[in-house]
Design an enzyme around this catalytic site. Structure first.
Site, PDB file in Angstrom:
ATOM      1  N   ARG A  50     -10.590  11.456   5.885  1.00  0.00           N
ATOM      2  CA  ARG A  50     -11.028  12.855   5.975  1.00  0.00           C
ATOM      3  C   ARG A  50     -12.448  12.940   6.556  1.00  0.00           C
ATOM      4  NH1 ARG A  50     -10.682  16.339   0.583  1.00  0.00           N
ATOM      5  NH2 ARG A  50     -12.576  15.170   0.067  1.00  0.00           N
ATOM      6  N   LYS A 149     -15.122  19.074   5.802  1.00  0.00           N
ATOM      7  CA  LYS A 149     -15.987  19.041   4.616  1.00  0.00           C
ATOM      8  C   LYS A 149     -17.416  18.891   5.110  1.00  0.00           C
ATOM      9  CE  LYS A 149     -16.233  17.092  -0.015  1.00  0.00           C
ATOM     10  NZ  LYS A 149     -15.837  18.267  -0.815  1.00  0.00           N
ATOM     11  N   GLU A 182      -9.301  28.997  -2.941  1.00  0.00           N
ATOM     12  CA  GLU A 182      -9.694  27.842  -3.771  1.00  0.00           C
ATOM     13  C   GLU A 182     -10.943  28.192  -4.580  1.00  0.00           C
ATOM     14  OE1 GLU A 182     -10.937  24.470  -1.425  1.00  0.00           O
ATOM     15  OE2 GLU A 182     -12.044  25.717  -0.011  1.00  0.00           O
TER      16      GLU A 182
HETATM   17  N1  PDD Z   1     -15.761  18.686  -3.347  1.00  0.00           N
HETATM   18  N2  PDD Z   1     -12.471  22.442  -2.260  1.00  0.00           N
HETATM   19  C1  PDD Z   1     -13.802  22.341  -2.079  1.00  0.00           C
HETATM   20  C2  PDD Z   1     -14.509  23.483  -1.421  1.00  0.00           C
HETATM   21  C3  PDD Z   1     -14.509  21.172  -2.515  1.00  0.00           C
HETATM   22  O1  PDD Z   1     -15.833  21.077  -2.307  1.00  0.00           O
HETATM   23  C4  PDD Z   1     -13.789  20.145  -3.141  1.00  0.00           C
HETATM   24  C5  PDD Z   1     -14.429  18.896  -3.685  1.00  0.00           C
HETATM   25  C6  PDD Z   1     -12.397  20.300  -3.316  1.00  0.00           C
HETATM   26  C7  PDD Z   1     -11.556  19.216  -3.952  1.00  0.00           C
HETATM   27  O2  PDD Z   1     -11.271  18.236  -2.956  1.00  0.00           O
HETATM   28  P1  PDD Z   1     -11.079  16.695  -3.402  1.00  0.00           P
HETATM   29  O3  PDD Z   1      -9.946  16.669  -4.415  1.00  0.00           O
HETATM   30  O4  PDD Z   1     -10.744  15.977  -2.129  1.00  0.00           O
HETATM   31  O5  PDD Z   1     -12.377  16.267  -4.019  1.00  0.00           O
HETATM   32  C8  PDD Z   1     -11.772  21.450  -2.861  1.00  0.00           C
HETATM   33  C9  PDD Z   1     -16.698  18.286  -4.371  1.00  0.00           C
HETATM   34  C10 PDD Z   1     -18.000  17.985  -3.763  1.00  0.00           C
HETATM   35  C11 PDD Z   1     -16.218  17.089  -5.172  1.00  0.00           C
HETATM   36  O6  PDD Z   1     -15.445  17.322  -6.090  1.00  0.00           O
HETATM   37  O7  PDD Z   1     -16.641  15.970  -4.889  1.00  0.00           O
END
Ligand code: PDD
Length: 282
Positions: A50, A149, A182
């Site tokens: 990603r 991200k 989200e």
């Molecule tokens: N990021 N949506 C947003 C806007 C986020 O910032 C995050 C996680 C997620 C969850 O994605 P993942 O399961 O890949 O972590 C969804 C923060 C910084 C984190 O939990 O690290």
């Protein structure tokens, strides 16, 4: 604490970037939040895939291969002797001049921070999170695509500010059409009559790695799961609501905009998936 900064392992005090770093000046950069469980980097490949996709999408050239990046992660974890922790991996456009032009940044900055991170209090995991929906809309895909991200987290911070003002732990973003997208830093799932729903990412959500792991577990345990848009009404009348994220892990939502969700605590599907998730991370 040891921090990886552009190929060197330095102390917290030595870990500084220039005020001309475009990550600082413009949020021009990308990042990953990654967890380490029992010394194991959870879903390392998925996170790096990603990260490199985000980099490609904004034409940011990361000066390490994915293999070199993985080695840097492993070494930073080793030097911090942190078998269970949270990694923040940041790649910014790097030091340039005051102009926007990325071509003035000869080399990207690569930073790896490893520490503990708990974004919600333990109480919230026991009793579920209180949340609100907010007016801060999630970028629609043709703006800054939420799948990238990026360090442009002001959208998310404004959501967090609205959560703080409402004195709740997290807030839910809608997209421009009013569909649920989200949380400020986690993906959302709802359960209704035994079926699990989560918004497709094109609605305006990060393609969460924890989201994907939960979807896999749901499949594995025979739950019906639908990736389709839903509205706040669907959330209010859901039997269960929960968030997923690397920092959040899996956490139940007990209230949205004053509506108590189901029994007002983690429901059976949420509880089961939380338990199964804890098993796969080690
Ligand atoms: N990021 N949506 C947003 C806007 C986020 O910032 C995050 C996680 C997620 C969850 O994605 P993942 O399961 O890949 O972590 C969804 C923060 C910084 C984190 O939990 O690290």
């Amino acid at each position: 604490q040891v921090i990886y900064l552009n190929g060197k392992y330095v102390t917290k005090e030595e870990a500084v970037v220039s005020v001309y770093d475009h990550g600082f000046l413009y949020g021009d950069g990308i990042f990953e939040g990654i967890r380490v469980y029992g010394g194991n980097i959870f879903k390392c490949r998925e996170h790096l895939d990603r990260l490199y996709d985000s980099a490609k999408s904004i034409m940011l050239d990361i000066p390490l291969t994915q293999e070199e990046m993985e080695q840097a992660l492993i070494e930073t974890i080793r030097l911090n002797a942190l078998p269970d922790g949270y990694i923040r991996l940041i790649v910014s456009r790097g030091t340039g001049n005051l102009g926007l032009d990325p071509r003035r940044c000869p080399v990207a900055s690569v930073i790896i921070i490893v520490e503990q991170l708990a974004i919600y209090p333990v109480e919230a995991y026991l009793n579920g999170l209180k949340t609100v929906s907010v007016s801060t809309a999630r970028n629609i895909p043709n703006a800054l695509n939420p799948k990238i991200k990026s360090l442009n987290y002001l959208n998310n911070i404004l959501v967090k500010i609205q959560a703080n003002l409402a004195d709740v732990g997290e807030a839910i973003m809608l997209n421009a059409q009013g569909y649920v997208a989200e949380g400020s830093s986690d993906n959302i799932f709802i359960v209704k009559k035994g079926t699990i729903y989560t918004p497709p990412c094109y609605i305006g959500a990060l393609e969460g790695i924890t989201r994907a792991a939960i979807m896999e577990l749901a499949e594995q345990y025979g739950y019906k799961l639908k990736e389709e848009p839903f509205t706040l009404h669907d959330v209010y009348v859901a039997d269960e609501v929960f968030f997923t994220g690397t920092a959040a892990e899996v956490i139940a939502v007990r209230e949205v905009d004053g509506r108590v969700i189901g029994s007002g605590q983690a429901g059976p599907v949420t509880t089961h998936l939380m338990e199964e998730f804890r098993k796969i991370v080690f």
